[in-house]
Design an enzyme around this catalytic site. Structure first.
Site, PDB file in Angstrom:
ATOM      1  N   ASN A  74       0.873  -1.174   0.000  1.00  0.00           N
ATOM      2  CA  ASN A  74       0.000   0.000   0.000  1.00  0.00           C
ATOM      3  C   ASN A  74       0.913   1.227   0.000  1.00  0.00           C
ATOM      4  O   ASN A  74       1.515   1.544   1.028  1.00  0.00           O
ATOM      5  CB  ASN A  74      -0.891  -0.037   1.250  1.00  0.00           C
ATOM      6  CG  ASN A  74      -1.712   1.237   1.405  1.00  0.00           C
ATOM      7  OD1 ASN A  74      -1.732   2.096   0.510  1.00  0.00           O
ATOM      8  ND2 ASN A  74      -2.389   1.375   2.541  1.00  0.00           N
ATOM      9  N   LYS A 111       0.130   4.229  -0.182  1.00  0.00           N
ATOM     10  CA  LYS A 111      -0.489   5.419   0.433  1.00  0.00           C
ATOM     11  C   LYS A 111      -0.241   6.632  -0.465  1.00  0.00           C
ATOM     12  O   LYS A 111      -0.180   6.474  -1.684  1.00  0.00           O
ATOM     13  CB  LYS A 111       0.041   5.608   1.861  1.00  0.00           C
ATOM     14  CG  LYS A 111      -0.117   4.321   2.678  1.00  0.00           C
ATOM     15  CD  LYS A 111       0.119   4.486   4.142  1.00  0.00           C
ATOM     16  CE  LYS A 111      -0.082   3.128   4.819  1.00  0.00           C
ATOM     17  NZ  LYS A 111       0.077   3.171   6.247  1.00  0.00           N
ATOM     18  N   HIS A 149      -9.324   0.819   5.361  1.00  0.00           N
ATOM     19  CA  HIS A 149      -8.015   1.104   5.955  1.00  0.00           C
ATOM     20  C   HIS A 149      -8.200   2.054   7.138  1.00  0.00           C
ATOM     21  O   HIS A 149      -9.035   2.955   7.094  1.00  0.00           O
ATOM     22  CB  HIS A 149      -7.072   1.720   4.917  1.00  0.00           C
ATOM     23  CG  HIS A 149      -5.661   1.750   5.400  1.00  0.00           C
ATOM     24  ND1 HIS A 149      -5.207   2.737   6.258  1.00  0.00           N
ATOM     25  CD2 HIS A 149      -4.626   0.897   5.209  1.00  0.00           C
ATOM     26  CE1 HIS A 149      -3.940   2.475   6.556  1.00  0.00           C
ATOM     27  NE2 HIS A 149      -3.562   1.373   5.934  1.00  0.00           N
ATOM     28  N   GLU A 170      -6.604   4.511   8.144  1.00  0.00           N
ATOM     29  CA  GLU A 170      -6.459   5.947   7.850  1.00  0.00           C
ATOM     30  C   GLU A 170      -7.757   6.497   7.262  1.00  0.00           C
ATOM     31  O   GLU A 170      -8.131   7.644   7.521  1.00  0.00           O
ATOM     32  CB  GLU A 170      -5.257   6.162   6.906  1.00  0.00           C
ATOM     33  CG  GLU A 170      -3.944   5.980   7.659  1.00  0.00           C
ATOM     34  CD  GLU A 170      -2.785   5.441   6.824  1.00  0.00           C
ATOM     35  OE1 GLU A 170      -2.830   5.529   5.583  1.00  0.00           O
ATOM     36  OE2 GLU A 170      -1.823   4.925   7.433  1.00  0.00           O
ATOM     37  N   GLU A 215      -4.852  -5.118  10.628  1.00  0.00           N
ATOM     38  CA  GLU A 215      -3.889  -4.031  10.796  1.00  0.00           C
ATOM     39  C   GLU A 215      -4.146  -3.307  12.115  1.00  0.00           C
ATOM     40  O   GLU A 215      -4.976  -2.398  12.174  1.00  0.00           O
ATOM     41  CB  GLU A 215      -4.021  -3.023   9.646  1.00  0.00           C
ATOM     42  CG  GLU A 215      -3.696  -3.599   8.283  1.00  0.00           C
ATOM     43  CD  GLU A 215      -3.132  -2.527   7.334  1.00  0.00           C
ATOM     44  OE1 GLU A 215      -2.210  -2.863   6.599  1.00  0.00           O
ATOM     45  OE2 GLU A 215      -3.599  -1.374   7.360  1.00  0.00           O
ATOM     46  N   GLY A 237       2.849   2.340  10.715  1.00  0.00           N
ATOM     47  CA  GLY A 237       3.771   3.454  10.536  1.00  0.00           C
ATOM     48  C   GLY A 237       4.479   3.860  11.826  1.00  0.00           C
ATOM     49  O   GLY A 237       5.090   4.914  11.885  1.00  0.00           O
ATOM     50  N   SER A 258       3.905  -2.157  10.240  1.00  0.00           N
ATOM     51  CA  SER A 258       5.357  -2.170  10.428  1.00  0.00           C
ATOM     52  C   SER A 258       6.012  -3.498  10.059  1.00  0.00           C
ATOM     53  O   SER A 258       6.949  -3.941  10.726  1.00  0.00           O
ATOM     54  CB  SER A 258       5.716  -1.746  11.857  1.00  0.00           C
ATOM     55  OG  SER A 258       5.253  -0.417  12.092  1.00  0.00           O
TER      56      SER A 258
HETATM   57  P1  13P Z   1       3.310   0.372   7.625  1.00  0.00           P
HETATM   58  O1  13P Z   1       3.822  -0.927   7.010  1.00  0.00           O
HETATM   59  O2  13P Z   1       4.027   1.576   7.097  1.00  0.00           O
HETATM   60  O3  13P Z   1       3.239   0.293   9.100  1.00  0.00           O
HETATM   61  O4  13P Z   1       1.795   0.532   7.099  1.00  0.00           O
HETATM   62  C1  13P Z   1       0.920  -0.534   7.194  1.00  0.00           C
HETATM   63  C2  13P Z   1      -0.302  -0.207   6.426  1.00  0.00           C
HETATM   64  O5  13P Z   1      -1.067   0.664   6.814  1.00  0.00           O
HETATM   65  C3  13P Z   1      -0.546  -0.924   5.180  1.00  0.00           C
HETATM   66  O6  13P Z   1      -1.832  -0.687   4.712  1.00  0.00           O
END
Ligand code: 13P
Length: 252
Positions: free
Chosen positions: A9, A11, A95, A97, A167, A173, A212
């Site tokens: 992803n 982002k 997701h 976010e 997740e 992140g 992560s």
């Molecule tokens: P990170 O791998 O940067 O922690 O992000 C995970 C994520 O949100 C994948 O959709």
């Protein structure tokens, strides 16, 4: 035997030049027929160009979101038929976010899942608890609620053609990943929620972990019996990291 699944992803990262470089390195580094299914999910504006770059390759394309409506006066939105039209196969919904920043609730996520799937996209449904919810011991209840909202609308059969991504919000992140045992516990719980509706679908559905994941911890996390791969954020932007993560999934 569930085929391992690894999606990147991206982002809101990338540029035409960066993307071309990243894809070139991934295509060079991946075996012709990887054991794992590999997907990249760039921002909307790059989907078309990437679908041409990835044509006849072993990497599939996914979108990061979709409009819950099918067409019409929804300024700024992108609908499922357009994603399909530009060569997308997968679609991330729910997701954290999107849930936290854009206030997408369970019922909107369910509608996005449903509309994406009705247009032939394979949803990657994200579920996961916040740190506060984990500390209050609500993890299992939260992921079950998020999952059941989708199953109530789309029906259990919808999971024969979808991926679930666990997740934990506190691991996204942050550099803090769930331990393999923590991931396994929640994955097993998710599978049991599905099994309460259909045992066969539960045994077959792929549940991937996100939060992560890096080359350094992927192998251990993917070795858990209910972890079928990963949804990778930051580490999917670095070719060498992502290739190692894909390799970790293949050897699982
Ligand atoms: P990170 O791998 O940067 O922690 O992000 C995970 C994520 O949100 C994948 O959709």
């Amino acid at each position: 035997m569930r085929r391992p699944f690894v999606a990147g992803n991206w982002k809101m990262h990338g540029s035409r030049a960066d993307n071309a470089q990243l894809i070139e390195a991934l295509l060079l580094g991946l075996p012709n027929q990887p054991v794992a299914e590999i997907v990249v999910c760039p921002p909307f504006v790059y989907l078309w160009e990437l679908s041409r770059l990835l044509k006849s390759s072993s990497i599939a394309l996914g979108a990061q979101s979709v409009c819950a409506e099918s067409l019409g006066a929804f300024t700024g939105e992108v609908c499922a038929s357009m994603l399909k039209d530009v060569g997308c196969h997968y679609l991330i919904v729910g997701h954290s976010e999107r849930r936290a920043i854009y206030k997408e609730d369970d019922s909107l996520v369910a509608r996005k899942f449903f509309i994406g799937q009705s247009h032939g996209l394979i949803p990657i449904l994200c579920v996961g608890e916040t740190l506060d919810e984990r500390e209050k011991d609500q993890t299992n209840a939260v992921v079950a609620r998020q999952l059941n909202a989708v199953l109530d609308l789309a029906g259990i059969a919808a999971l024969s053609n979808a991926i679930i991504a666990y997740e934990p919000v506190w691991a996204i992140g942050t550099g803090k990943n769930a331990s393999p045992a923590q991931a396994q516990d929640v994955h097993a719980h998710i599978r049991s929620v599905v099994a309460a509706r259909d045992a066969k679908i539960a045994a077959a559905v792929r549940i991937v972990y996100g939060g992560s994941v890096k080359a350094a911890n992927a192998r251990e996390i993917f070795s858990m019996p209910d972890v079928d791969g990963g949804l990778i954020g930051g580490a999917s932007l670095k070719a060498d990291e992502f290739l190692k993560i894909c390799a970790a999934a293949q050897s699982h």
